[in-house]
Design a protein around this motif. Structure first.
Motif, PDB file in Angstrom:
ATOM      1  N   THR A 256       3.576  -1.211   3.765  1.00 32.92           N
ATOM      2  CA  THR A 256       3.217   0.161   3.420  1.00 32.92           C
ATOM      3  C   THR A 256       4.463   0.957   3.077  1.00 32.92           C
ATOM      4  O   THR A 256       5.574   0.634   3.522  1.00 32.92           O
ATOM      5  CB  THR A 256       2.485   0.858   4.582  1.00 32.92           C
ATOM      6  OG1 THR A 256       3.372   0.978   5.699  1.00 32.92           O
ATOM      7  CG2 THR A 256       1.252   0.074   5.005  1.00 32.92           C
ATOM      8  N   ARG A 257       4.258   2.012   2.284  1.00 35.24           N
ATOM      9  CA  ARG A 257       5.381   2.874   1.935  1.00 35.24           C
ATOM     10  C   ARG A 257       4.866   4.261   1.541  1.00 35.24           C
ATOM     11  O   ARG A 257       3.901   4.367   0.786  1.00 35.24           O
ATOM     12  CB  ARG A 257       6.191   2.296   0.781  1.00 35.24           C
ATOM     13  CG  ARG A 257       7.460   3.087   0.456  1.00 35.24           C
ATOM     14  CD  ARG A 257       8.253   2.462  -0.666  1.00 35.24           C
ATOM     15  NE  ARG A 257       8.577   1.071  -0.371  1.00 35.24           N
ATOM     16  CZ  ARG A 257       9.213   0.265  -1.231  1.00 35.24           C
ATOM     17  NH1 ARG A 257       9.553   0.719  -2.427  1.00 35.24           N
ATOM     18  NH2 ARG A 257       9.479  -0.976  -0.892  1.00 35.24           N
ATOM     19  N   CYS A 258       5.505   5.288   2.061  1.00 35.06           N
ATOM     20  CA  CYS A 258       5.246   6.655   1.612  1.00 35.06           C
ATOM     21  C   CYS A 258       6.253   6.996   0.523  1.00 35.06           C
ATOM     22  O   CYS A 258       7.454   6.746   0.682  1.00 35.06           O
ATOM     23  CB  CYS A 258       5.391   7.646   2.764  1.00 35.06           C
ATOM     24  SG  CYS A 258       4.107   7.518   4.022  1.00 35.06           S
ATOM     25  N   LEU A 259       5.767   7.538  -0.567  1.00 40.90           N
ATOM     26  CA  LEU A 259       6.627   7.955  -1.662  1.00 40.90           C
ATOM     27  C   LEU A 259       6.679   9.474  -1.678  1.00 40.90           C
ATOM     28  O   LEU A 259       5.660  10.137  -1.527  1.00 40.90           O
ATOM     29  CB  LEU A 259       6.094   7.444  -3.004  1.00 40.90           C
ATOM     30  CG  LEU A 259       5.855   5.936  -3.121  1.00 40.90           C
ATOM     31  CD1 LEU A 259       5.250   5.604  -4.483  1.00 40.90           C
ATOM     32  CD2 LEU A 259       7.154   5.161  -2.915  1.00 40.90           C
ATOM     33  N   ARG A 260       7.861  10.024  -1.878  1.00 42.26           N
ATOM     34  CA  ARG A 260       8.005  11.473  -1.931  1.00 42.26           C
ATOM     35  C   ARG A 260       8.041  11.931  -3.383  1.00 42.26           C
ATOM     36  O   ARG A 260       8.777  11.377  -4.202  1.00 42.26           O
ATOM     37  CB  ARG A 260       9.295  11.889  -1.229  1.00 42.26           C
ATOM     38  CG  ARG A 260       9.497  13.397  -1.122  1.00 42.26           C
ATOM     39  CD  ARG A 260       8.755  13.968   0.046  1.00 42.26           C
ATOM     40  NE  ARG A 260       9.271  13.445   1.307  1.00 42.26           N
ATOM     41  CZ  ARG A 260      10.356  13.928   1.929  1.00 42.26           C
ATOM     42  NH1 ARG A 260      11.030  14.935   1.404  1.00 42.26           N
ATOM     43  NH2 ARG A 260      10.744  13.415   3.070  1.00 42.26           N
ATOM     44  N   GLY A 261       7.259  12.940  -3.701  1.00 43.88           N
ATOM     45  CA  GLY A 261       7.303  13.475  -5.058  1.00 43.88           C
ATOM     46  C   GLY A 261       6.149  14.429  -5.308  1.00 43.88           C
ATOM     47  O   GLY A 261       5.103  14.352  -4.673  1.00 43.88           O
ATOM     48  N   ARG A 262       6.340  15.322  -6.254  1.00 44.31           N
ATOM     49  CA  ARG A 262       5.289  16.260  -6.630  1.00 44.31           C
ATOM     50  C   ARG A 262       4.395  15.686  -7.712  1.00 44.31           C
ATOM     51  O   ARG A 262       3.279  16.158  -7.923  1.00 44.31           O
ATOM     52  CB  ARG A 262       5.909  17.584  -7.103  1.00 44.31           C
ATOM     53  CG  ARG A 262       6.729  18.287  -6.031  1.00 44.31           C
ATOM     54  CD  ARG A 262       7.169  19.665  -6.479  1.00 44.31           C
ATOM     55  NE  ARG A 262       6.018  20.543  -6.685  1.00 44.31           N
ATOM     56  CZ  ARG A 262       5.409  21.209  -5.708  1.00 44.31           C
ATOM     57  NH1 ARG A 262       5.829  21.096  -4.449  1.00 44.31           N
ATOM     58  NH2 ARG A 262       4.380  21.997  -5.963  1.00 44.31           N
TER      59      ARG A 262
ATOM     60  N   LEU B  57       0.855  -1.177   0.000  1.00 41.95           N
ATOM     61  CA  LEU B  57       0.000   0.000   0.000  1.00 41.95           C
ATOM     62  C   LEU B  57       0.893   1.229   0.000  1.00 41.95           C
ATOM     63  O   LEU B  57       1.760   1.383   0.870  1.00 41.95           O
ATOM     64  CB  LEU B  57      -0.899   0.016   1.242  1.00 41.95           C
ATOM     65  CG  LEU B  57      -1.665  -1.276   1.554  1.00 41.95           C
ATOM     66  CD1 LEU B  57      -2.600  -1.051   2.745  1.00 41.95           C
ATOM     67  CD2 LEU B  57      -2.443  -1.765   0.343  1.00 41.95           C
ATOM     68  N   VAL B  58       0.693   2.108  -0.985  1.00 42.68           N
ATOM     69  CA  VAL B  58       1.572   3.273  -1.104  1.00 42.68           C
ATOM     70  C   VAL B  58       0.755   4.547  -1.205  1.00 42.68           C
ATOM     71  O   VAL B  58      -0.388   4.546  -1.657  1.00 42.68           O
ATOM     72  CB  VAL B  58       2.506   3.160  -2.328  1.00 42.68           C
ATOM     73  CG1 VAL B  58       3.329   1.878  -2.279  1.00 42.68           C
ATOM     74  CG2 VAL B  58       1.719   3.243  -3.635  1.00 42.68           C
ATOM     75  N   GLN B  59       1.351   5.650  -0.751  1.00 44.66           N
ATOM     76  CA  GLN B  59       0.751   6.966  -0.910  1.00 44.66           C
ATOM     77  C   GLN B  59       1.865   7.971  -1.160  1.00 44.66           C
ATOM     78  O   GLN B  59       2.928   7.909  -0.538  1.00 44.66           O
ATOM     79  CB  GLN B  59      -0.064   7.370   0.313  1.00 44.66           C
ATOM     80  CG  GLN B  59      -0.835   8.676   0.124  1.00 44.66           C
ATOM     81  CD  GLN B  59      -1.893   8.885   1.187  1.00 44.66           C
ATOM     82  OE1 GLN B  59      -2.351   7.931   1.816  1.00 44.66           O
ATOM     83  NE2 GLN B  59      -2.309  10.134   1.391  1.00 44.66           N
ATOM     84  N   VAL B  60       1.615   8.874  -2.095  1.00 42.13           N
ATOM     85  CA  VAL B  60       2.600   9.887  -2.457  1.00 42.13           C
ATOM     86  C   VAL B  60       2.359  11.145  -1.631  1.00 42.13           C
ATOM     87  O   VAL B  60       1.225  11.638  -1.542  1.00 42.13           O
ATOM     88  CB  VAL B  60       2.528  10.214  -3.962  1.00 42.13           C
ATOM     89  CG1 VAL B  60       3.560  11.278  -4.335  1.00 42.13           C
ATOM     90  CG2 VAL B  60       2.746   8.948  -4.794  1.00 42.13           C
TER      91      VAL B  60
END
Length: 285
Positions: A66-72, A35-38
């Motif tokens: 789970t993982r948080c992704l950094r990015g615009r 499960l990911v969220q940017v």
């Protein structure tokens, strides 16, 4: 078949509609469910990570991470993650509106398809929330083009992995011949049951023949109508296959399907998840 099922989320109920399908596939494959969220800023990560962990704790029968992704750019971040994750399936929700596919964060689903060369399983706004794309038949949309046919190997792998049959469909204009038959019937040998104009019958039978000879449970149906997307959506509503599979150019953010521009319209109206495949070599912009 898949080692990781990636489910992008954004904190909305719509995005979470993809969880049931993604969890079912991961469970059946014995795959990791990711499960990911940017997020755009570091200060957003703790709250986002906590929300993802809460969702992961509620997943039954799958190994959820789970993982948080950094990015615009959310789509770019998701596509990059999928591209660097071996044997990954991206499973996500979308509005699928107006043929442009406006998704959970802007046009994320559409852009992921355009940028990612792997399979994307879309759960549209009309999909049954509990729909599991692992039972029944895989409805494979073809149109006579080599591009559309490139979804066949993926559809075959899906069918064999999950014990499903295949149904090949093509939409033809009213007046052309058509019918329904298993690929091993007389129609595949050139004897059409549907009158003088049976190009669609012979085309689908030709596509189905090697699958049938390989032991795949495959049938075919020629559908009649002027608007391919509406005809396909109506057929899906009536017959309720487990999954719809199709190829797309994925060009210019419009996710154009080989058979006209119907991909996102099918997604929008389909009560079942739609497996979208952008063939290798097709430009994504």
């Amino acid at each position: 078949m898949f080692a990781t099922v990636v489910v992008p989320l954004d904190g909305s109920v719509l995005a979470e509609n993809a969880l049931a399908a993604g969890t079912a596939v991961a469970r059946r494959c014995g795959a990791r469910l990711l499960l990911v969220q940017v997020v755009r800023h570091a200060h957003e990560e703790p709250e986002t990570a906590a929300a993802l962990s809460s969702l992961a704790a509620g997943v039954f029968g799958a190994r959820a991470e789970t993982r948080c992704l950094r990015g615009r750019d959310a789509a770019q971040a998701i596509a990059e993650l999928a591209a660097t994750t071996p044997d990954a399936l991206v499973c996500m929700s979308t509005h699928g509106r107006g043929g442009v596919g406006r998704a959970l964060v802007g046009s994320v689903a559409e852009d992921v398809i355009r940028r990612h060369g792997g399979p994307v399983l879309l759960v549209g706004p009309s999909a049954d929330i509990g729909a599991v794309p692992l039972d029944g038949r895989v409805l494979v949309c073809l149109d006579g083009s080599a591009l559309a046919e490139q979804v066949l190997p993926l559809a075959r792998r899906w069918a064999e992995a999950f014990g499903m049959g295949l149904e090949l469909v093509q939409v033809v204009a009213p007046g052309a011949g058509g019918g329904h038959s298993p690929a091993g019937s007389d129609a595949e040998h050139g004897h059409s049951p549907a009158g003088p104009d049976a190009v669609g019958d012979h085309y689908l039978a030709g596509c189905g023949r090697p699958l049938h000879e390989a032991g795949v449970d495959v049938g075919w149906t020629v559908l009649r109508g002027q608007r391919a997307a509406a005809v396909i959506a109506e057929h899906v509503e009536r017959h309720r296959p487990g999954l719809v599979a199709l190829s797309t150019h994925g060009r210019a953010g419009l996710a154009r399907l080989a058979a006209g521009s119907v991909a996102m319209t099918v997604v929008h109206h389909s009560p079942r998840p739609v497996l979208v495949h952008r063939p290798a070599g097709e430009p994504g912009a």
